[in-house]
Design a protein around this motif. Structure first.
Motif, PDB file in Angstrom:
ATOM      1  N   PRO A 116       0.860  -1.153  -0.034  1.00 32.90           N
ATOM      2  CA  PRO A 116      -0.130   0.012   0.101  1.00 32.90           C
ATOM      3  C   PRO A 116       0.811   1.317  -0.053  1.00 32.90           C
ATOM      4  CG  PRO A 116      -0.852  -1.671   1.558  1.00 32.90           C
ATOM      5  CD  PRO A 116       0.350  -2.242   1.267  1.00 32.90           C
ATOM      6  N   GLU A 117       2.160   1.466   0.730  1.00 33.89           N
ATOM      7  CA  GLU A 117       2.976   2.430   0.559  1.00 33.89           C
ATOM      8  C   GLU A 117       3.457   2.588  -0.704  1.00 33.89           C
ATOM      9  OE1 GLU A 117       3.545   4.253   3.247  1.00 33.89           O
ATOM     10  OE2 GLU A 117       2.446   3.179   4.686  1.00 33.89           O
ATOM     11  N   ILE A 118       3.777   1.686  -1.597  1.00 32.87           N
ATOM     12  CA  ILE A 118       4.400   1.802  -2.875  1.00 32.87           C
ATOM     13  C   ILE A 118       3.343   2.116  -4.056  1.00 32.87           C
ATOM     14  CG2 ILE A 118       6.548   1.217  -1.977  1.00 32.87           C
ATOM     15  CD1 ILE A 118       6.066  -1.552  -3.164  1.00 32.87           C
ATOM     16  N   GLN A 119       2.002   1.909  -3.775  1.00 27.70           N
ATOM     17  CA  GLN A 119       0.865   1.857  -4.872  1.00 27.70           C
ATOM     18  C   GLN A 119       1.282   2.807  -5.965  1.00 27.70           C
ATOM     19  OE1 GLN A 119      -1.380  -0.957  -4.897  1.00 27.70           O
ATOM     20  NE2 GLN A 119      -1.636  -0.076  -6.869  1.00 27.70           N
ATOM     21  N   ALA A 120       1.498   4.062  -5.562  1.00 26.52           N
ATOM     22  CA  ALA A 120       1.689   4.889  -6.680  1.00 26.52           C
ATOM     23  C   ALA A 120       2.932   4.422  -7.665  1.00 26.52           C
ATOM     24  CB  ALA A 120       1.996   6.402  -5.975  1.00 26.52           C
ATOM     25  N   PHE A 121       3.708   4.057  -7.048  1.00 25.22           N
ATOM     26  CA  PHE A 121       4.975   3.344  -7.901  1.00 25.22           C
ATOM     27  C   PHE A 121       4.877   2.265  -8.727  1.00 25.22           C
ATOM     28  CE2 PHE A 121       7.415   5.007  -3.878  1.00 25.22           C
ATOM     29  CZ  PHE A 121       7.539   6.182  -4.187  1.00 25.22           C
ATOM     30  N   SER A 122       3.696   1.156  -8.234  1.00 27.11           N
ATOM     31  CA  SER A 122       3.236   0.310  -8.801  1.00 27.11           C
ATOM     32  C   SER A 122       2.414   0.615  -9.842  1.00 27.11           C
ATOM     33  CB  SER A 122       2.665  -0.777  -8.069  1.00 27.11           C
ATOM     34  OG  SER A 122       3.235  -1.075  -6.974  1.00 27.11           O
ATOM     35  N   ASP A 123       1.430   1.560  -9.800  1.00 25.85           N
ATOM     36  CA  ASP A 123       0.695   2.330 -10.990  1.00 25.85           C
ATOM     37  C   ASP A 123       1.754   2.630 -11.958  1.00 25.85           C
ATOM     38  OD1 ASP A 123      -1.276   1.405  -9.390  1.00 25.85           O
ATOM     39  OD2 ASP A 123      -1.701   3.303  -8.695  1.00 25.85           O
ATOM     40  N   GLY A 148       4.336   1.513 -13.121  1.00 24.96           N
ATOM     41  CA  GLY A 148       5.349   0.546 -13.797  1.00 24.96           C
ATOM     42  C   GLY A 148       6.323  -0.371 -12.826  1.00 24.96           C
ATOM     43  N   LEU A 149       6.542   0.092 -11.623  1.00 29.35           N
ATOM     44  CA  LEU A 149       7.327  -0.556 -10.837  1.00 29.35           C
ATOM     45  C   LEU A 149       6.726  -2.171 -10.373  1.00 29.35           C
ATOM     46  CD1 LEU A 149       9.930  -0.623  -9.137  1.00 29.35           C
ATOM     47  CD2 LEU A 149       8.827   0.163  -7.466  1.00 29.35           C
ATOM     48  N   GLN A 150       7.632  -3.143 -10.509  1.00 24.23           N
ATOM     49  CA  GLN A 150       6.914  -4.441 -10.150  1.00 24.23           C
ATOM     50  C   GLN A 150       7.543  -4.738  -8.870  1.00 24.23           C
ATOM     51  OE1 GLN A 150       7.992  -6.482 -13.875  1.00 24.23           O
ATOM     52  NE2 GLN A 150       5.873  -6.851 -13.927  1.00 24.23           N
ATOM     53  N   VAL A 151       7.099  -5.223  -7.816  1.00 19.63           N
ATOM     54  CA  VAL A 151       7.393  -5.437  -6.600  1.00 19.63           C
ATOM     55  C   VAL A 151       7.025  -7.011  -6.225  1.00 19.63           C
ATOM     56  CG1 VAL A 151       7.702  -4.905  -4.142  1.00 19.63           C
ATOM     57  CG2 VAL A 151       7.962  -3.141  -5.991  1.00 19.63           C
ATOM     58  N   PHE A 152       7.847  -7.933  -5.885  1.00 19.16           N
ATOM     59  CA  PHE A 152       7.208  -9.303  -5.645  1.00 19.16           C
ATOM     60  C   PHE A 152       7.896  -9.469  -4.292  1.00 19.16           C
ATOM     61  CE2 PHE A 152       7.593  -9.144 -10.241  1.00 19.16           C
ATOM     62  CZ  PHE A 152       6.424  -9.203 -10.505  1.00 19.16           C
ATOM     63  N   THR A 153       7.162  -9.923  -3.245  1.00 20.08           N
ATOM     64  CA  THR A 153       7.579 -10.354  -1.973  1.00 20.08           C
ATOM     65  C   THR A 153       6.772 -11.601  -1.430  1.00 20.08           C
ATOM     66  OG1 THR A 153       5.884  -8.911  -0.799  1.00 20.08           O
ATOM     67  CG2 THR A 153       8.074  -7.943  -1.079  1.00 20.08           C
ATOM     68  N   ARG A 154       7.445 -12.348  -1.021  1.00 23.47           N
ATOM     69  CA  ARG A 154       6.907 -13.712  -0.334  1.00 23.47           C
ATOM     70  C   ARG A 154       7.469 -14.055   1.037  1.00 23.47           C
ATOM     71  NH1 ARG A 154       7.468 -19.753  -3.581  1.00 23.47           N
ATOM     72  NH2 ARG A 154       6.114 -20.745  -2.179  1.00 23.47           N
ATOM     73  N   TYR A 155       6.675 -14.377   1.691  1.00 22.17           N
ATOM     74  CA  TYR A 155       7.134 -14.710   3.193  1.00 22.17           C
ATOM     75  C   TYR A 155       6.694 -15.832   3.634  1.00 22.17           C
ATOM     76  CZ  TYR A 155       7.076  -9.461   3.476  1.00 22.17           C
ATOM     77  OH  TYR A 155       7.281  -8.115   3.198  1.00 22.17           O
ATOM     78  N   PHE A 156       7.298 -16.412   4.785  1.00 20.90           N
ATOM     79  CA  PHE A 156       7.117 -17.538   5.269  1.00 20.90           C
ATOM     80  C   PHE A 156       5.688 -17.492   6.066  1.00 20.90           C
ATOM     81  CE2 PHE A 156       7.036 -20.466   9.139  1.00 20.90           C
ATOM     82  CZ  PHE A 156       7.203 -21.662   8.443  1.00 20.90           C
ATOM     83  N   GLU A 157       4.873 -18.510   5.785  1.00 20.85           N
ATOM     84  CA  GLU A 157       3.509 -18.444   6.451  1.00 20.85           C
ATOM     85  C   GLU A 157       3.310 -19.493   7.271  1.00 20.85           C
ATOM     86  OE1 GLU A 157       1.365 -16.027   6.497  1.00 20.85           O
ATOM     87  OE2 GLU A 157       2.442 -14.822   4.462  1.00 20.85           O
ATOM     88  N   PRO A 158       2.947 -19.209   8.448  1.00 18.62           N
ATOM     89  CA  PRO A 158       2.772 -20.253   9.366  1.00 18.62           C
ATOM     90  C   PRO A 158       1.482 -21.204   9.414  1.00 18.62           C
ATOM     91  CG  PRO A 158       2.212 -18.261  10.555  1.00 18.62           C
ATOM     92  CD  PRO A 158       2.667 -18.072   9.188  1.00 18.62           C
ATOM     93  N   SER A 159       1.461 -22.387   9.561  1.00 16.69           N
ATOM     94  CA  SER A 159       0.200 -23.157   9.577  1.00 16.69           C
ATOM     95  C   SER A 159      -1.036 -22.311  10.013  1.00 16.69           C
ATOM     96  CB  SER A 159       0.451 -24.466  10.188  1.00 16.69           C
ATOM     97  OG  SER A 159       1.517 -25.388   9.541  1.00 16.69           O
ATOM     98  N   SER A 160      -2.042 -22.356   9.169  1.00 15.06           N
ATOM     99  CA  SER A 160      -3.160 -21.758   9.455  1.00 15.06           C
ATOM    100  C   SER A 160      -4.017 -22.651  10.680  1.00 15.06           C
ATOM    101  CB  SER A 160      -4.125 -21.548   8.164  1.00 15.06           C
ATOM    102  OG  SER A 160      -4.404 -22.639   7.720  1.00 15.06           O
TER     103      SER A 160
END
Length: 550
Positions: free
Chosen positions: A508-515, A517-529
């Motif tokens: 949400p903080e970088i939405q303007a940059f994404s609009d 053309g900037l591409q940002v991909f983040t992936r996190y370790f997710e604990p078991s739901s």
């Protein structure tokens, strides 16, 4: 139309007998009018249907004649052939599949089929995947399909006329130990037309047969790739063949991945090579290992080399035979896989080469020994370097900082494949005790600020790190904001894979940059739901999904 029962309409009111008789009298005249309207509608609908049918007939007549005037029909056949050729894959050879060109082109109409079959260039490139027998056993169905595939290969190559051929063969993992694959036999019969040939085989018999060819057999050959893979069936070793095939007069690109051949003594026309690969990207026991001196000896014979991939052994005890610097003035892409770290030591490989035109460097180190003082100054004499990809099992933050400080300002792509740092991955008793190579201090070296105007990699376009733990989401956010706040931002893509849970969402903080053309991909370790209790548990007709009740 007014009605004395207007107040009752649309309700559940039940009329009395007298009111029912009055309602029937009220409906006589509207029912008569409604019948007249229906008759008119039917009459008009009949006229519409007749006009629709006439329109369909005239339209079919017109469209059929307009099709004769189609610009595509008026194109000369040689132009259509060029369009057909442009439909072929550009990054690989064609496969025998009806879902892509050239086979797809013959399924449009009879004229296109005839034209495609009579265009030899469409059939001059072919990738062959030799089928593996199901369950390692020959079956009648498999034998019939295998025979049909061979026949299709012969037909395909027959359509290529006298065109130079580009062929790639992916051999079976279960070859006959003492026999040559029928597919390879078909390919060998066309050796005089080879231009680009790539053969992946597990059988030494197959490789012996290929290497038994001479330079006179392959007068048009430019690219040769031979890869020996691990076999699931016993196969004799490669014999002491002459390898005269490698003396082909036009060979400029060579890739060999077999440890059973002396790579230094290959009878190549080294001075003609522009691309050389003596390494194996696949896991397996047949990996050619070169020492530093052997690699330098090979490279010294290749003055025109532009692309090189080597797999070097750790020659810690090998003496430095000479201290001269080998200059490779045309080398633009270098891919080094190293077992050990002497490659970085003074007198090691990187201290013995000069790479003034290097654009891309990919380095992978499989050592299990910590080394905190690698030799990076060679990067300062590669002023045109644009892409650096580093894969290192053991590396420290100080090494990363040292590396970043040495990088030339021309770097556009940085890719780090680094080990995770100490962290508990939500599993009791599981802790990975390794150094933390890329943390906030490392990313700060790439983050412009008032206190740090001379940032590393000022024209950086792409940053990829996989995986990280100690790098914070806040540092990532500051990096992106600072990079995008400069006068002419160059950042285009950021991809980070974290081995920890998300601290906060940066998107949400970088939405303007994404609009923009900037591409940002983040992936996190997710604990078991945590499982949600379902009140339908145990009920046979429970719904497939539902919203949990609060």
């Amino acid at each position: 139309m007014t009605s004395p029962f207007a107040s009752r309409l649309g309700t559940n009111y039940c009329p009395l007998d007298e009111e029912a008789s009055e309602i029937q009298r009220l409906l006589k005249e509207p029912l008569s009018r409604l019948k007249g309207i229906d008759d008119k509608i039917a009459e008009l609908q009949k006229a519409i249907d007749e006009l629709t049918e006439e329109h369909r007939s005239v339209s079919t007549y017109v469209e059929a004649h307009k099709a004769l005037l189609s610009p595509l029909r008026r194109l000369p056949l040689d132009i259509i052939q060029e369009i057909f050729v442009a439909c072929l894959p550009t990054h690989r050879n064609c496969v025998m599949s009806a879902v892509e060109a050239p086979m797809l082109l013959g399924r449009i109409c009879s004229s296109w089929r005839a034209l495609s079959l009579s265009t030899p260039r469409l059939w001059a490139r072919l990738h062959i995947a030799e089928p593996d027998p199901p369950g390692h056993w020959q079956t009648p169905i498999y034998a019939a399909q295998y025979t049909q595939r061979i026949a299709n290969t012969i037909t395909w190559l027959g359509r290529s006329g006298i065109c130079p051929l580009s062929i790639s063969l992916e051999g079976s993992q279960y070859p006959e130990p003492s026999a040559v694959s029928p597919f390879l036999e078909v390919i060998l019969s066309q050796a005089s037309r080879w231009r680009h040939i790539a053969i992946t085989a597990a059988s030494s018999v197959a490789l012996n047969t290929v290497f038994s060819l001479t330079d006179n057999d392959v007068p048009m050959l430019e690219t040769l790739e031979i890869e020996q893979t691990q076999s699931y069936s016993r196969s004799p070793s490669i014999e002491n063949v002459s390898l005269k095939l490698l003396r082909g007069p036009k060979i400029s690109s060579v890739a060999l991945t077999t440890s059973e051949i002396n790579l230094v003594a290959l009878p190549l026309r080294w001075e003609n090579l522009t691309s050389l690969r003596l390494a194996n990207q696949r896991a397996g026991p047949l990996l050619p290992l070169l020492t530093r001196e052997a690699a330098l000896q090979i490279l010294s014979k290749c003055p025109r080399l532009r692309s090189c991939q080597l797999r070097l052994a750790d020659d810690l005890l090998a003496p430095v035979l000479e201290e001269t610097i080998l200059e490779l003035p045309h080398l633009r892409a270098l891919n080094i896989t190293c077992v050990g770290l002497t490659i970085f030591s003074p007198g090691g490989f990187f201290s013995r080469v000069s790479l003034p035109e290097l654009r891309s460097l990919r380095f992978s180190c499989g050592t299990h020994t910590r080394h905190d003082d690698p030799f990076f100054p060679f990067l300062t004499v590669s002023p045109r370097l644009e892409c650096l990809q580093l894969k290192w099992n053991l590396i420290s933050t100080s090494v990363v900082l040292d590396l970043l400080s040495m990088l030339p300002p021309t770097i556009r792509r940085l890719l780090f494949a680094l080990p995770p740092s100490p962290t508990r991955l939500n599993r009791p008793g599981r802790t990975i005790n390794r150094p933390s190579p890329f943390e906030d201090t490392a990313l700060k070296a790439l983050t412009p600020s008032l206190d740090h105007p001379a940032v590393s990699c000022p024209v950086l376009e792409e940053l990829e790190i996989d995986p990280v733990v100690d790098l914070s989401d806040h540092a990532l956010l500051q990096f992106i904001k600072a990079r995008m706040a400069v006068e002419s931002p160059t950042l285009r893509c950021v991809a980070i894979q974290f081995q920890r849970e998300k601290q906060f969402d940066v998107h949400p903080e970088i939405q303007a940059f994404s609009d923009s053309g900037l591409q940002v991909f983040t992936r996190y370790f997710e604990p078991s739901s945590v499982a949600v209790f379902s009140p339908w548990r145990g009920v046979a007709d429970r719904p497939p999904s539902h919203t949990p009740l609060s």
